[in-house]
Scaffold this motif. Structure first.
Motif, PDB file in Angstrom:
ATOM      1  N   ARG A   1       0.823  -1.207   0.000  1.00  0.00           N
ATOM      2  CA  ARG A   1       0.000   0.000   0.000  1.00  0.00           C
ATOM      3  C   ARG A   1       0.866   1.270   0.000  1.00  0.00           C
ATOM      4  O   ARG A   1       0.471   2.293  -0.522  1.00  0.00           O
ATOM      5  CB  ARG A   1      -0.901  -0.005   1.237  1.00  0.00           C
ATOM      6  N   HIS A   2       2.047   1.197   0.596  1.00  0.00           N
ATOM      7  CA  HIS A   2       2.860   2.401   0.775  1.00  0.00           C
ATOM      8  C   HIS A   2       4.099   2.491  -0.106  1.00  0.00           C
ATOM      9  O   HIS A   2       4.677   3.556  -0.252  1.00  0.00           O
ATOM     10  CB  HIS A   2       3.298   2.525   2.242  1.00  0.00           C
ATOM     11  N   TYR A   3       4.540   1.385  -0.668  1.00  0.00           N
ATOM     12  CA  TYR A   3       5.793   1.382  -1.424  1.00  0.00           C
ATOM     13  C   TYR A   3       5.514   1.347  -2.917  1.00  0.00           C
ATOM     14  O   TYR A   3       4.713   0.548  -3.394  1.00  0.00           O
ATOM     15  CB  TYR A   3       6.637   0.172  -1.023  1.00  0.00           C
ATOM     16  N   ASN A   4       6.194   2.208  -3.653  1.00  0.00           N
ATOM     17  CA  ASN A   4       6.079   2.239  -5.108  1.00  0.00           C
ATOM     18  C   ASN A   4       7.307   1.526  -5.670  1.00  0.00           C
ATOM     19  O   ASN A   4       8.409   2.058  -5.628  1.00  0.00           O
ATOM     20  CB  ASN A   4       6.017   3.688  -5.597  1.00  0.00           C
ATOM     21  N   PHE A   5       7.119   0.334  -6.181  1.00  0.00           N
ATOM     22  CA  PHE A   5       8.247  -0.476  -6.643  1.00  0.00           C
ATOM     23  C   PHE A   5       8.970   0.122  -7.843  1.00  0.00           C
ATOM     24  O   PHE A   5      10.149  -0.101  -8.017  1.00  0.00           O
ATOM     25  CB  PHE A   5       7.775  -1.901  -6.972  1.00  0.00           C
ATOM     26  N   LYS A   6       8.276   0.899  -8.653  1.00  0.00           N
ATOM     27  CA  LYS A   6       8.925   1.495  -9.824  1.00  0.00           C
ATOM     28  C   LYS A   6       9.885   2.607  -9.433  1.00  0.00           C
ATOM     29  O   LYS A   6      10.994   2.699  -9.932  1.00  0.00           O
ATOM     30  CB  LYS A   6       7.880   2.020 -10.799  1.00  0.00           C
ATOM     31  N   SER A   7       9.466   3.471  -8.523  1.00  0.00           N
ATOM     32  CA  SER A   7      10.338   4.579  -8.126  1.00  0.00           C
ATOM     33  C   SER A   7      11.066   4.305  -6.810  1.00  0.00           C
ATOM     34  O   SER A   7      11.903   5.086  -6.387  1.00  0.00           O
ATOM     35  CB  SER A   7       9.528   5.866  -7.988  1.00  0.00           C
ATOM     36  N   ARG A   8      10.718   3.179  -6.165  1.00  0.00           N
ATOM     37  CA  ARG A   8      11.308   2.816  -4.874  1.00  0.00           C
ATOM     38  C   ARG A   8      11.182   3.956  -3.876  1.00  0.00           C
ATOM     39  O   ARG A   8      12.135   4.338  -3.217  1.00  0.00           O
ATOM     40  CB  ARG A   8      12.754   2.387  -5.040  1.00  0.00           C
TER      41      ARG A   8
END
Length: 60
Positions: free
Chosen positions: A15-22
């Motif tokens: 929910r909180h982490y954006n894997f593309k932009s880390r």
């Protein structure tokens, strides 16, 4: 000891982490334990970290 993160912890992280932009961990309730530096890079230390993350996730 825990061998993996709990489903609760995985859900909170997703929910909180954006894997593309880390990025975007800042509002995450797990950040206090998740970003804590590890003293030793051992299996025991990793298991202990997972246990703390799972405990914190269970409190959410």
């Amino acid at each position: 000891m825990h061998d993996e993160l709990s489903e609760q912890a995985k859900t909170i992280c997703a929910r909180h982490y954006n894997f593309k932009s880390r990025s975007s961990c800042l509002p995450c309730p797990l950040i206090s334990e998740c970003h804590k530096p590890c003293q030793a890079h051992t299996q025991e230390a990793l298991s202990s970290w997972r246990e703390r993350i799972n405990r914190l996730a269970a409190q959410q």
